[in-house]
Design a protein around this motif. Sequence first.
Motif, PDB file in Angstrom:
ATOM      1  N   LEU A  73      33.928  30.939  30.208  1.00  0.00           N
ATOM      2  CA  LEU A  73      32.712  31.254  29.459  1.00  0.00           C
ATOM      3  C   LEU A  73      32.221  32.681  29.712  1.00  0.00           C
ATOM      4  CD1 LEU A  73      30.609  27.960  29.702  1.00  0.00           C
ATOM      5  CD2 LEU A  73      31.856  28.866  27.739  1.00  0.00           C
ATOM      6  N   GLU A  74      32.784  33.345  30.726  1.00  0.00           N
ATOM      7  CA  GLU A  74      32.438  34.756  30.942  1.00  0.00           C
ATOM      8  C   GLU A  74      32.951  35.615  29.792  1.00  0.00           C
ATOM      9  OE1 GLU A  74      30.793  36.350  33.547  1.00  0.00           O
ATOM     10  OE2 GLU A  74      30.183  34.354  34.250  1.00  0.00           O
TER      11      GLU A  74
ATOM     12  N   LEU B 249      36.415  34.928  41.728  1.00  0.00           N
ATOM     13  CA  LEU B 249      37.563  35.029  40.828  1.00  0.00           C
ATOM     14  C   LEU B 249      37.469  36.267  39.952  1.00  0.00           C
ATOM     15  CD1 LEU B 249      38.047  31.314  39.736  1.00  0.00           C
ATOM     16  CD2 LEU B 249      39.498  32.635  41.263  1.00  0.00           C
ATOM     17  N   LYS B 250      36.249  36.615  39.534  1.00  0.00           N
ATOM     18  CA  LYS B 250      36.071  37.797  38.687  1.00  0.00           C
ATOM     19  C   LYS B 250      36.310  39.088  39.461  1.00  0.00           C
ATOM     20  CE  LYS B 250      32.772  38.356  35.849  1.00  0.00           C
ATOM     21  NZ  LYS B 250      31.391  38.490  35.355  1.00  0.00           N
ATOM     22  N   SER B 251      35.795  39.145  40.690  1.00  0.00           N
ATOM     23  CA  SER B 251      35.900  40.387  41.462  1.00  0.00           C
ATOM     24  C   SER B 251      37.316  40.624  41.970  1.00  0.00           C
ATOM     25  CB  SER B 251      34.921  40.357  42.644  1.00  0.00           C
ATOM     26  OG  SER B 251      35.204  39.263  43.505  1.00  0.00           O
TER      27      SER B 251
ATOM     28  N   VAL C 185      41.584  35.918  32.296  1.00  0.00           N
ATOM     29  CA  VAL C 185      41.238  35.016  31.200  1.00  0.00           C
ATOM     30  C   VAL C 185      41.771  35.628  29.906  1.00  0.00           C
ATOM     31  CG1 VAL C 185      39.402  33.870  29.931  1.00  0.00           C
ATOM     32  CG2 VAL C 185      39.183  34.199  32.392  1.00  0.00           C
ATOM     33  N   ILE C 186      42.658  34.900  29.239  1.00  0.00           N
ATOM     34  CA  ILE C 186      43.293  35.394  28.016  1.00  0.00           C
ATOM     35  C   ILE C 186      42.694  34.651  26.825  1.00  0.00           C
ATOM     36  CG2 ILE C 186      45.470  35.703  26.789  1.00  0.00           C
ATOM     37  CD1 ILE C 186      46.848  35.501  29.569  1.00  0.00           C
TER      38      ILE C 186
ATOM     39  N   GLY D 267      38.175  40.260  28.326  1.00  0.00           N
ATOM     40  CA  GLY D 267      37.253  40.908  27.399  1.00  0.00           C
ATOM     41  C   GLY D 267      37.758  42.182  26.769  1.00  0.00           C
ATOM     42  N   GLU D 268      38.898  42.706  27.218  1.00  0.00           N
ATOM     43  CA  GLU D 268      39.441  43.947  26.675  1.00  0.00           C
ATOM     44  C   GLU D 268      40.603  43.638  25.725  1.00  0.00           C
ATOM     45  OE1 GLU D 268      38.240  46.975  27.178  1.00  0.00           O
ATOM     46  OE2 GLU D 268      36.672  46.230  28.522  1.00  0.00           O
TER      47      GLU D 268
END
Length: 481
Positions: A150-151, A211-213, A273-274, A324-325
């Motif tokens: 969801l990020e 997980l994000k960092s 995240v894809i 997100g990219e």
Amino acid sequence: MRETLFRGKQSSGNTGFWKKLMLTFLFSTVVLVHPAVQAEGELSTVYHVYVGEDYIGAVDDKEMVEQVIDDRIDEAQEKYENMNLTTSDEINFVEEKLFEPSNDNDQVTDEIENELDVQAEVYTVEIDGETVANLPDKEAAEDVVHQLKLEYTDESSLDKAELNMEKEEIIEKQSDGPAVVDVSLSEDVSFNKNTIDPEEVSTVEEAVDLLKSGKEVEKDHTVKDGETISEIIEKYDMTEDEFFKLNDEIENNDDLKEDDKVTVTEMESYVDVIVKEEEIKEAKIAYETETKNTDELYKGETKVEQKGSDGTKEIHYAVTKVNGETTETEKLDEKTVEEPKKEIILKGTKEKPATGDGKFTWPAVGGTITSKMGQRWGKAHNGIDIAGVSDKTIKAADGGEVTYAQFNSGGYGNKVEIDHKNGYKTTYSHLSSISVSVGDKVAAGDKIGVMGNTGNSTGEHLHFEVHKNGSPVDPLKYVSK
């Protein structure tokens, strides 16, 4: 004799414990079945207490030990109220009947109370076999993955994408925005049960942030010509102390040589995240222009026979985004919705006549006559004056050849003269600018200049004259608006 297992995980490799248990069982059996010994008095029960494989003593009240364990867990539960707690080791009770029993009640309870560790039952989040976070239950562990996705997308899109992936169906693509068709992780994620120190348990939010960092990893950096230590540590967000600790053979910039390898640290994601999206976009199809020659128009003249208009098409794109990219855009399909309409322009090929046909047209765009031919201010006025036009374009009254096109010092200002090769000539004076040159062939209606106020003029206007066989005649007998 009876064995009781109390809380905790079962230890592996407990061969020694079972040997002790078997010896105790054999000893107790001998005591119980020997009639001579039985006759000397009544038997009492004691409980041998084992923590894991370690024997810590005997007690005459098993429930007393169990209560100490319960109190120990209850105390920890007040601090870690949302966790399922247990003991770090198995507590085993081996029952024995004795005539003259002895106990270690205080020793056993003290050791359990002070030494026994309380641990939390957790579900680990593991990425390719590496434990990244510990969550209090399986639902929380699964929610970590959900919240991480969801990020980079919204709840509604994620729900539709997961339904799409489950049913393996292509969801409807919307032309008013992208549709998420797949959300996945770059690495395998699994959940496994375990027991750990409660202090090592994470919340969902903490696990998602971790997980994000990502994690810090060491890598090689190839030194560029003239590159400095400051530039390298700034690029990798390091401190000087960190850099020199990893590269103790380097003392200053003089030790950096082009193409040398130095060790640096960089944050690397545990998992990406894809998100795969599909979108239909509308695009313009530019119309083409076709030019056709026609002898119905003079050379230099053009006319739009058919006005062009753009068409439209729908392009179906697939877009891949990583964290997100956008990393890839692929065109899947293209469909024409409306065909473009070609613009057709007619281009004149007819030669302009050197001789007029004697039918004169009005030399201005609208306007009024402000002065007619005749005597004016004691002098002959050999033409008419036209002013008050809606467009300042001055046009040839008939076809012919330009014989004069320049400034006239006799008071006419910028002046154009056309010889119509049929005994008639026309002149156009006081122009602000001239659009033709001597020798040009013009047709009736061609632009020859712009109305102005040059020469001896009382204001912006056109002085127009018609000459027949060399003598001025009244233009109003030949032209009308």
